[in-house]
Scaffold this motif. Structure first.
Motif, PDB file in Angstrom:
ATOM      1  N   PRO A  15       0.811  -1.226   0.000  1.00 29.89           N
ATOM      2  CA  PRO A  15       0.000   0.000   0.000  1.00 29.89           C
ATOM      3  C   PRO A  15       0.849   1.283   0.000  1.00 29.89           C
ATOM      4  CG  PRO A  15      -0.867  -1.571   1.593  1.00 29.89           C
ATOM      5  CD  PRO A  15       0.446  -2.119   1.115  1.00 29.89           C
ATOM      6  N   LEU A  16       1.990   1.257   0.678  1.00 32.92           N
ATOM      7  CA  LEU A  16       2.880   2.433   0.684  1.00 32.92           C
ATOM      8  C   LEU A  16       3.475   2.679  -0.690  1.00 32.92           C
ATOM      9  CD1 LEU A  16       4.814   1.976   4.036  1.00 32.92           C
ATOM     10  CD2 LEU A  16       3.294   3.846   3.428  1.00 32.92           C
ATOM     11  N   GLY A  47       8.256   4.205 -15.650  1.00 35.31           N
ATOM     12  CA  GLY A  47       9.556   4.046 -15.000  1.00 35.31           C
ATOM     13  C   GLY A  47       9.565   4.765 -13.664  1.00 35.31           C
ATOM     14  N   ALA A  48      10.602   4.563 -12.902  1.00 28.47           N
ATOM     15  CA  ALA A  48      10.738   5.210 -11.595  1.00 28.47           C
ATOM     16  C   ALA A  48      12.071   5.948 -11.569  1.00 28.47           C
ATOM     17  CB  ALA A  48      10.681   4.173 -10.483  1.00 28.47           C
ATOM     18  N   ASP A  49      12.022   7.246 -11.281  1.00 28.07           N
ATOM     19  CA  ASP A  49      13.266   8.003 -11.232  1.00 28.07           C
ATOM     20  C   ASP A  49      13.876   7.931  -9.833  1.00 28.07           C
ATOM     21  OD1 ASP A  49      12.102  10.013  -9.592  1.00 28.07           O
ATOM     22  OD2 ASP A  49      11.491  11.177 -11.334  1.00 28.07           O
ATOM     23  N   LEU A  50      15.073   8.456  -9.703  1.00 27.27           N
ATOM     24  CA  LEU A  50      15.820   8.379  -8.456  1.00 27.27           C
ATOM     25  C   LEU A  50      15.081   9.038  -7.294  1.00 27.27           C
ATOM     26  CD1 LEU A  50      18.427   7.306  -7.276  1.00 27.27           C
ATOM     27  CD2 LEU A  50      19.531   9.452  -7.907  1.00 27.27           C
ATOM     28  N   ASP A  51      14.418  10.156  -7.558  1.00 30.37           N
ATOM     29  CA  ASP A  51      13.670  10.834  -6.499  1.00 30.37           C
ATOM     30  C   ASP A  51      12.519   9.978  -5.996  1.00 30.37           C
ATOM     31  OD1 ASP A  51      15.304  13.081  -6.538  1.00 30.37           O
ATOM     32  OD2 ASP A  51      14.057  14.125  -8.013  1.00 30.37           O
ATOM     33  N   GLN A  52      11.798   9.325  -6.910  1.00 28.46           N
ATOM     34  CA  GLN A  52      10.692   8.452  -6.508  1.00 28.46           C
ATOM     35  C   GLN A  52      11.199   7.272  -5.684  1.00 28.46           C
ATOM     36  OE1 GLN A  52       9.210   7.937 -10.601  1.00 28.46           O
ATOM     37  NE2 GLN A  52       7.178   8.364  -9.755  1.00 28.46           N
ATOM     38  N   ALA A  54      13.916   7.180  -3.869  1.00 25.01           N
ATOM     39  CA  ALA A  54      14.332   7.707  -2.562  1.00 25.01           C
ATOM     40  C   ALA A  54      13.116   7.961  -1.673  1.00 25.01           C
ATOM     41  CB  ALA A  54      15.138   8.992  -2.742  1.00 25.01           C
ATOM     42  N   ASP A  55      12.048   8.537  -2.246  1.00 27.96           N
ATOM     43  CA  ASP A  55      10.830   8.804  -1.462  1.00 27.96           C
ATOM     44  C   ASP A  55      10.214   7.514  -0.939  1.00 27.96           C
ATOM     45  OD1 ASP A  55      11.124  11.516  -1.909  1.00 27.96           O
ATOM     46  OD2 ASP A  55       9.612  11.604  -3.517  1.00 27.96           O
ATOM     47  N   VAL A  56      10.105   6.515  -1.812  1.00 23.73           N
ATOM     48  CA  VAL A  56       9.491   5.257  -1.384  1.00 23.73           C
ATOM     49  C   VAL A  56      10.401   4.546  -0.385  1.00 23.73           C
ATOM     50  CG1 VAL A  56      10.272   3.626  -3.175  1.00 23.73           C
ATOM     51  CG2 VAL A  56       8.018   3.374  -2.199  1.00 23.73           C
ATOM     52  N   SER A  57      11.699   4.675  -0.542  1.00 24.72           N
ATOM     53  CA  SER A  57      12.638   4.068   0.402  1.00 24.72           C
ATOM     54  C   SER A  57      12.454   4.658   1.802  1.00 24.72           C
ATOM     55  CB  SER A  57      14.071   4.286  -0.075  1.00 24.72           C
ATOM     56  OG  SER A  57      14.984   3.699   0.828  1.00 24.72           O
ATOM     57  N   GLU A  78      17.201  -2.260   0.799  1.00 18.34           N
ATOM     58  CA  GLU A  78      17.637  -1.823  -0.527  1.00 18.34           C
ATOM     59  C   GLU A  78      16.410  -1.680  -1.409  1.00 18.34           C
ATOM     60  OE1 GLU A  78      20.429  -4.613  -2.115  1.00 18.34           O
ATOM     61  OE2 GLU A  78      21.943  -4.185  -0.587  1.00 18.34           O
ATOM     62  N   VAL A  79      16.190  -0.487  -1.940  1.00 19.14           N
ATOM     63  CA  VAL A  79      15.054  -0.240  -2.829  1.00 19.14           C
ATOM     64  C   VAL A  79      15.618   0.159  -4.188  1.00 19.14           C
ATOM     65  CG1 VAL A  79      12.966   1.126  -3.223  1.00 19.14           C
ATOM     66  CG2 VAL A  79      13.635   0.524  -0.884  1.00 19.14           C
ATOM     67  N   GLY A  80      15.115  -0.485  -5.243  1.00 20.54           N
ATOM     68  CA  GLY A  80      15.597  -0.184  -6.581  1.00 20.54           C
ATOM     69  C   GLY A  80      14.559  -0.499  -7.635  1.00 20.54           C
ATOM     70  N   THR A  81      14.975  -0.394  -8.870  1.00 19.12           N
ATOM     71  CA  THR A  81      14.098  -0.696 -10.000  1.00 19.12           C
ATOM     72  C   THR A  81      14.612  -1.951 -10.697  1.00 19.12           C
ATOM     73  OG1 THR A  81      15.419   0.716 -11.441  1.00 19.12           O
ATOM     74  CG2 THR A  81      13.498   1.733 -10.370  1.00 19.12           C
ATOM     75  N   PRO A  82      13.774  -2.572 -11.544  1.00 21.22           N
ATOM     76  CA  PRO A  82      14.247  -3.751 -12.276  1.00 21.22           C
ATOM     77  C   PRO A  82      15.405  -3.353 -13.185  1.00 21.22           C
ATOM     78  CG  PRO A  82      11.880  -3.467 -12.545  1.00 21.22           C
ATOM     79  CD  PRO A  82      12.390  -2.241 -11.861  1.00 21.22           C
TER      80      PRO A  82
END
Length: 170
Positions: A15-16, A47-52, A54-57, A78-82
């Motif tokens: 949900p977050l 896609g997800a940018d670095l700011d997004q 960081a925010d979700v992290s 660790e939060v990242g994108t595929p």
């Protein structure tokens, strides 16, 4: 009914991630020596940018700190994108791969490399590149016949958007 730690974490964190406009693609808890690592993979149709990321992290870290979902032991988040060669498993992954070259492992150990042209609820329309001077051919793949699929990295390929802009400038 027993649920795994990954399933419980997904219920807690999804949900977050969704509230940040992203999809929770993957969650894994790995042991690295005495430490544990919680890996969270997020993405979206754009896609997800670095700011997004960081925010979700930060949001996930705060939520994990206020719960005992990871237990008492030390862990790293660790939060990242595929990655560029991401595996495709959900219909939304194929939509995101439209225009990209994909290696498909089909039922019966058949392998096909094709460009995704369009995706619908049943499967996808692809273009198989021509080999040795042959023309490309169209091929329809149903989701039910795809065992595995992975986006391929293409070096030196101009993006179709870039080609259109260049043609308009000429």
């Amino acid at each position: 009914m027993s649920t795994t730690q990954s399933e419980r974490l997904r219920e807690l964190l999804e949900p977050l991630v969704t509230s940040q406009g992203l999809d929770l693609e993957e969650i894994a808890v790995d042991s690295v020596g005495r430490k544990r690592v919680l890996r969270v993979v997020v993405d979206s149709d754009t896609g997800a940018d670095l700011d997004q990321v960081a925010d979700v992290s930060r949001a996930l870290s705060a939520k994990l700190d206020e719960t005992d979902a990871m237990g008492d032991g030390e862990y790293t988040l660790e939060v990242g994108t595929p990655g560029a060669e991401r595996p495709l498993s959900e219909p939304r992954h194929y939509v995101r791969a439209t225009g990209r070259l994909v290696r498909f492992q089909l039922a019966g150990d058949t392998e096909v490399v094709a460009r995704v042209l369009a995706v619908d609820e049943d499967g996808l329309d692809t273009e198989v590149p021509g080999v040795k001077g042959r023309k490309p051919s169209a091929r329809r793949l149903r989701f039910t016949e795809i065992d595995k699929a992975r986006v391929q990295v293409e070096f030196g390929r101009k993006d179709t958007k870039d080609m259109t802009e260049t043609e308009e400038e000429a």
